[in-house]
Design an enzyme around this catalytic site. Sequence first.
Site, PDB file in Angstrom:
ATOM      1  CB  CYS A   1      36.364  28.513  64.974  1.00 44.40           C
ATOM      2  SG  CYS A   1      37.785  29.589  65.335  1.00 44.40           S
TER       3      CYS A   1
ATOM      4  CB  CYS B   1      39.757  32.142  70.926  1.00 39.83           C
ATOM      5  SG  CYS B   1      38.181  31.324  71.261  1.00 39.83           S
TER       6      CYS B   1
HETATM    7 FE1  FES Z   1      37.500  31.180  66.535  1.00 42.20          FE
HETATM    8 FE2  FES Z   1      37.735  32.103  69.037  1.00 42.20          FE
HETATM    9  S1  FES Z   1      35.941  30.908  67.965  1.00 42.20           S
HETATM   10  S2  FES Z   1      39.155  32.024  67.705  1.00 42.20           S
END
Ligand code: FES
Length: 125
Positions: free
Chosen positions: A33, A103
């Site tokens: 992400c 995450c």
């Molecule tokens: Fe990036 Fe959770 S979406 S750390």
Amino acid sequence: MYTEQVMDHFQNPRNMGEVENPDGVGEVGNPQCGDVMRITIKVGEGETIEDVKFKTLGCGAAIATSSMVTEMAKGKTLVEAQEISKKAVADALGGLPPQKMHCSNLASDGLKKAIEDYRTKHPEK
Ligand code: FES
């Protein structure tokens, strides 16, 4: 989709910021992400984590897990803190939605990196 504990740590993060003159620094990025986090630690007597703080540029789950990891690590020895797994962090928060489990890697990996950094800088200990 988040538990009360996650919302609590997200809205009132513990130990946010940076330890002054840290003994170890860990920085990790999440390739999935692009979020990043930085953990700084202060190590005291008996290789105990005296203070630990985090800075996270990331989603709510990343902030909540970072906050939780700092709470779990404080007062532990480096060896104990190194064993805090992403599952232990997620469990302490009452669980994370499956799509958010990655995450929680950030928090436990960041802490491990900070400990490794400390060990590199203090090889005699
Ligand atoms: Fe990036 Fe959770 S979406 S750390």
